[in-house]
Design an enzyme around this catalytic site. Structure first.
Site, PDB file in Angstrom:
ATOM      1  N   GLU A  51       0.859  -1.180   0.000  1.00 56.14           N
ATOM      2  CA  GLU A  51       0.000   0.000   0.000  1.00 56.14           C
ATOM      3  C   GLU A  51       0.897   1.232   0.000  1.00 56.14           C
ATOM      4  O   GLU A  51       1.973   1.224   0.600  1.00 56.14           O
ATOM      5  CB  GLU A  51      -0.902   0.005   1.249  1.00 56.14           C
ATOM      6  CG  GLU A  51      -1.744   1.271   1.340  1.00 56.14           C
ATOM      7  CD  GLU A  51      -2.851   1.193   2.391  1.00 56.14           C
ATOM      8  OE1 GLU A  51      -2.748   0.390   3.325  1.00 56.14           O
ATOM      9  OE2 GLU A  51      -3.822   1.960   2.247  1.00 56.14           O
ATOM     10  N   CYS A 249      -6.640   0.774   2.930  1.00 55.66           N
ATOM     11  CA  CYS A 249      -7.641   1.855   2.935  1.00 55.66           C
ATOM     12  C   CYS A 249      -7.506   2.779   1.745  1.00 55.66           C
ATOM     13  O   CYS A 249      -8.449   3.516   1.411  1.00 55.66           O
ATOM     14  CB  CYS A 249      -7.531   2.667   4.217  1.00 55.66           C
ATOM     15  SG  CYS A 249      -7.947   1.729   5.687  1.00 55.66           S
ATOM     16  N   ASN A 380     -12.059  -3.396   0.609  1.00 52.40           N
ATOM     17  CA  ASN A 380     -11.046  -3.570   1.646  1.00 52.40           C
ATOM     18  C   ASN A 380     -11.630  -3.062   2.951  1.00 52.40           C
ATOM     19  O   ASN A 380     -12.080  -1.930   3.027  1.00 52.40           O
ATOM     20  CB  ASN A 380      -9.804  -2.745   1.329  1.00 52.40           C
ATOM     21  CG  ASN A 380      -8.845  -2.723   2.505  1.00 52.40           C
ATOM     22  OD1 ASN A 380      -8.198  -3.725   2.814  1.00 52.40           O
ATOM     23  ND2 ASN A 380      -8.750  -1.582   3.195  1.00 52.40           N
ATOM     24  N   GLU A 381     -11.637  -3.850   3.948  1.00 52.78           N
ATOM     25  CA  GLU A 381     -12.172  -3.452   5.256  1.00 52.78           C
ATOM     26  C   GLU A 381     -13.499  -2.703   5.116  1.00 52.78           C
ATOM     27  O   GLU A 381     -13.701  -1.649   5.717  1.00 52.78           O
ATOM     28  CB  GLU A 381     -11.138  -2.634   6.041  1.00 52.78           C
ATOM     29  CG  GLU A 381      -9.982  -3.494   6.496  1.00 52.78           C
ATOM     30  CD  GLU A 381      -9.108  -2.897   7.586  1.00 52.78           C
ATOM     31  OE1 GLU A 381      -9.265  -1.710   7.912  1.00 52.78           O
ATOM     32  OE2 GLU A 381      -8.255  -3.635   8.113  1.00 52.78           O
TER      33      GLU A 381
HETATM   34  O1  AHR Z   1      -2.159  -1.530   6.860  1.00 54.59           O
HETATM   35  C1  AHR Z   1      -2.613  -0.276   7.216  1.00 54.59           C
HETATM   36  C2  AHR Z   1      -4.128  -0.194   7.166  1.00 54.59           C
HETATM   37  O2  AHR Z   1      -4.679  -1.064   8.092  1.00 54.59           O
HETATM   38  C3  AHR Z   1      -4.740  -0.630   5.871  1.00 54.59           C
HETATM   39  O3  AHR Z   1      -4.769   0.389   4.951  1.00 54.59           O
HETATM   40  C4  AHR Z   1      -6.123  -1.006   6.269  1.00 54.59           C
HETATM   41  O4  AHR Z   1      -6.689  -1.971   5.424  1.00 54.59           O
HETATM   42  C5  AHR Z   1      -5.971  -1.462   7.699  1.00 54.59           C
HETATM   43  O5  AHR Z   1      -6.879  -0.863   8.527  1.00 54.59           O
END
Ligand code: AHR
Length: 663
Positions: A51, A249, A380-381
């Site tokens: 990321e 995120c 994602n999440e």
């Molecule tokens: O890894 C950091 C963050 O943690 C990521 O962006 C998210 O998916 C999680 O909350």
């Protein structure tokens, strides 16, 4: 006297025997059933999660040294300073051509009259400075536009004191009022951790500048405009089974306008529209106002990276929802088509024929052959019924057009609780291919949950442990450390994933990269400054798993029990049918060195010598660092076998990978 002497010998023999039997009583005997494979280990089991957080891409993996090269940051001259006694008001103006170029509207107009070298200039500070290496070539390029050709530009690499450590000049050649690209390369004569870059203008004239860029020549695979080779090498050394990208995120965005849109990250880099990085202002404790996503690393480059290092590409796409820790915006279901189309088009971009629209773009970018995408994530999440409604639309459309692509859906931000339970139920009800679970928890949680997957259903959805990291303090605390306590807790927990390889088919630590001067989130697997990169103890754990995975899980038992925390032992075992080895992974989570015996059942012959590659430290607070990158790193010792028994001593607080060839 003679009697006394004999008595002493007798006493010595008796004590030796009783010591040996005491040792035997205390030495656990673990049985590896090497001829009873229970499950295949997925060839993609151990991967990486990428990321653009902590300056992981811009300022990190992406080797561009100039910050704000196209003047598109909110403050158009952020990262730049004008310099020189000859500057007058209006000599440097930021122009905006939004009507004709929406993606890259701004450029810098420089106007000078009779400027001598050293009187009118601009200076770029880089990403917390620029890492410059002695003897290395630096490749400068720019887009420019001019009506007359009277200007010369002097390019200078600077050390932290502002002294010149490399220089050249460039005379923009074409003066036809159109944009052109021009480049020049030059060398540095010194090494500098926090250098800078300056341009002096000489002569009289006006020139428009955009995409002012500087790359080192030593990028990964020497690709111009490429990635930092040292960072990629650490990934390649792990032999990861997959790369998940672009997050995290960042996929969701602070709001929907800030979401990751892969189509805006492909094609010519000067046409990739920059956006603010969502981690820019996320944490009060680590504000990073100069953090943007230029998308110089975009989806093409991520696919190519995956291919380079033999990993499967695993893109994760936005599901029509913005981050639920931020705005929680959702796209109305009736407007979801655009998002679904992005997902369908991504498969075409990755795998489509060169005659298709998106397959052609891939080919035009230099990769006519398909990237062979096999898995794709949506969300994602994300959580709640609003996610379920949306993912069902994606599921239907993607399965209809691409039934062979396996889909990954999120189970939210936590590995338990009502939100998790709802998604787990709903995802299993639609027979989701793969469920993505995340856990950012204490080291104790990792140790206590080693048996998490022992009782998961063997039918239906598979599990992707898509983001995990033991937190030494608490989640998102700036005081979190990548210490040995977190790493050995993860190593111990991962024995439970390996033991359940029929359920868990992929796993990745998160986040991946962090810049020591520009991070927002800790802990992270690999830390870098502008010149060096090192793997944390957590990296070493992941690497040991990824490079010793074996092909089939076999039982390793204490009596009839799995070895899952009793007396501080955590173990799993595999065999490798290709190399014909048995591979035992075992943690000794205790402060003392302890002898253990493994009985390897079901092998005709066991080599008399094998190896134990282990990580250990008496001090659970131990960390690696730029100054001491190998503080906690693998050591190797020889281990011997007698018949089918292997006896070895496990160091205090150690994680061990014991390997023997089988006959
Ligand atoms: O890894 C950091 C963050 O943690 C990521 O962006 C998210 O998916 C999680 O909350």
């Amino acid at each position: 006297m003679k009697y006394l002497y004999n008595y002493r010998i007798l006493f010595f023999i008796i004590s030796l025997l009783s010591f040996k039997s005491a040792l035997a009583q205390n030495t656990p005997l673990f049985t590896v059933k090497a001829n009873q494979p229970k499950a295949k280990v997925s060839p993609n089991m151990w991967g990486v999660f990428f990321e653009d957080i902590n300056m992981g891409a811009d300022g990190g993996l992406y080797a561009e040294m100039v910050k704000n090269r196209s003047f598109e940051f909110f403050e158009p001259l952020m990262g730049w300073k004008t310099e020189g006694k000859g500057i007058k008001e209006g000599d440097f103006l930021v122009h905006n051509r939004k009507a004709t170029n929406t993606n890259n509207p701004r450029y810098l107009r420089v106007k000078v009259i009779n400027a001598a070298k050293g009187t009118v200039g601009i200076n770029n500070e880089g990403f917390r400075g620029m890492g410059i290496k002695e003897g290395l070539q630096y490749d400068f390029s720019m887009l420019y536009k001019q009506e007359t050709s009277n200007l010369k530009m002097h390019l200078e690499l600077l050390n932290s004191k502002g002294e010149i450590i490399g220089e050249t000049e460039i005379k923009p050649a074409i003066a036809d009022g159109n944009w052109h690209k021009q480049a020049v390369s030059f060398k540095s004569n010194a090494t500098e951790l926090k250098g800078g870059f300056r341009i002096w203008f000489e002569g009289s004239g006006q020139i428009d500048l955009d995409m002012i860029s500087l790359f080192p020549e030593d990028t990964w695979m020497k690709r111009p405009g490429g990635m930092r080779a040292d960072m990629v090498q650490l990934l390649a050394d792990m032999k990861p089974g997959f790369i998940r990208f672009p997050g995290g995120c960042i996929v969701e965005g602070f709001d929907l306008s800030n979401r990751y849109q892969w189509k805006k990250t492909v094609g010519p880099i000067e046409e990739r529209q920059l956006i603010i990085n969502r981690w820019n202002t996320e944490f009060n404790h680590r504000q990073t106002p100069d953090y943007f996503q230029t998308f110089g690393l975009g989806f093409f480059e991520y696919f190519q990276l995956a291919e380079d290092i033999g990993a499967e590409a695993l893109p994760i796409l936005n599901c029509g929802m913005a981050c639920q820790f931020n705005t929680s915006e959702v796209v109305p279901l009736e407007d979801l088509d655009e998002y679904v189309q992005d997902a369908l088009d991504l498969v075409e971009f990755a795998n489509g024929d060169v005659n298709t629209k998106w397959g052609k773009l891939r080919s035009d970018m230099g990769h006519p052959k398909p990237f062979n995408l096999k898995k794709l994530g949506v969300g994602n999440e994300n959580w709640g019924p609003q996610y379920v409604e949306r993912l069902k639309v994606f599921n239907k459309a993607l399965k209809a057009k691409y039934p062979d692509i396996l889909l990954v859906f999120s189970s939210g931000a936590n590995p338990d609780g009502p939100k998790f339970d709802l998604l787990d139920r709903e995802l299993r009800a639609i027979n989701a291919d793969i469920i993505d679970e995340h856990y950012y928890r204490s080291p104790e949680w990792f140790l206590e949950n080693v048996s998490r997957y022992d009782n998961y259903s063997r039918q239906g959805s598979k599990i992707f442990a898509g983001e995990y990291a033991a937190q030494s303090e608490r989640i998102a605390s700036p005081n979190n450390k990548n210490n040995w306590k977190t790493a050995i807790a993860e190593a111990s927990f991962l024995t439970g994933l390996e033991r359940n390889a029929d359920v868990v088919i992929m796993a990745s630590y998160a986040p991946l990269f962090a810049h020591v001067d520009a991070w927002q989130w800790a802990p992270d697997m690999i830390w870098v400054d502008n010149l060096q990169a090192y793997g944390t103890p957590n990296y070493q754990v992941q690497k040991l798993y990824a490079t010793n995975k074996g092909t089939d899980v076999v039982p390793v038992l204490n009596g009839e029990q799995t070895i899952a925390g009793k007396d501080g032992y955590y173990a799993s075992a595999t065999i490798d049918k290709v190399t014909n080895e048995v591979i035992i992974k075992i943690s000794n989570y205790s402060a003392t060195a302890r002898e253990v015996v493994f009985k390897i059942d079901g092998v005709k012959k066991l080599a008399s010598k094998g190896s134990n590659t282990y990580l250990s430290s008496d001090n659970l607070d131990d960390v690696n660092s730029i100054q001491n990158p190998k503080n906690v790193s693998p050591k190797e010792k020889e281990v011997t076998a007698k018949g089918n028994q292997v006896k070895t001593i496990l160091a205090p607080y150690s994680f061990n990978v014991i390997k023997f060839k089988m006959g």
